[in-house]
Design a protein around this motif. Structure first.
Motif: not given
Length: 209
Positions: A184-209
């Protein structure tokens, strides 16, 4: 300790503690006098577990009560306990059209066959995955459905960690509690980690405009 002390130690108001006792989430204290009940550190821990299930896990009182009843049974094998926990957690349902439902069912059956996963026909997670795939197809995102094997590979690694943590516990009660908290709490943990990883990788892999 009295109920006022239990309230201070747990951060849960006395009225809420009494409500949890009435609903069967929290065991009653020991009555020492006609108007006096004593509680222990076990009650403090149980209240912390209840609040984690309700506040962080987002469970309803009824669902939390069902899970805690599994924890309190103490008569099931480890495998049965984990199964009860997973099925008690259930899954989200969202009705879709017959065509989308049929295609999504085929998607999920094919995935389970490819990976050799042994899953019961009545598994709530199985039904949820079918609904998710149906909704994705309906929205024109079959590419996400096509990426399920990548998600499944990551999920199998995570599940192996989950089961390893359960197996490392010294007693059935602790194993069951770990299955509840870890899922139960692991689901919340994984969701938070996924969003952190998405935030990090989006800055590296997605265009700014």
């Amino acid at each position: 300790m009295r109920i006022a002390e239990l309230s201070r130690a747990s951060g849960v108001p006395p009225a809420t503690i009494k409500y949890y006792v009435r609903e069967g989430l929290l065991p009653s204290g020991v009555r020492t006098h006609r108007n006096q009940v004593e509680y222990s550190e076990d009650h403090v821990y149980r209240l912390r577990l209840i609040r984690a299930l309700l506040d962080i896990g987002g469970l309803s009182v009824d669902a939390a009560s069902e899970l805690l009843a599994v924890l309190d049974t103490g008569k099931l094998t480890v495998r049965e306990s984990v199964g009860e926990v997973l099925y008690a957690l259930g899954g989200r349902r969202s009705p879709v059209g017959e065509h989308e439902q049929g295609a999504a069912t085929a998607d999920v059956e094919a995935l389970l066959t490819r990976r050799g996963w042994q899953v019961d026909e009545q598994s709530p997670a199985r039904r949820t995955l079918i609904d998710v795939c149906a909704a994705l197809r309906l929205l024109g995102h079959a590419d996400v459905v096509a990426a399920m094997d990548d998600y499944a590979t990551a999920s199998e690694t995570i599940a192996a960690t989950d089961i390893g943590l359960v197996r490392s516990e010294p007693s059935l009660e602790r194993m069951t509690e770990t299955a509840i908290v870890g899922t139960l709490l692991g689901d919340t943990l994984l969701s938070a980690l996924r969003r952190l990883a998405q935030e990090h990788l989006s800055q590296q892999l997605l265009p700014e405009d």
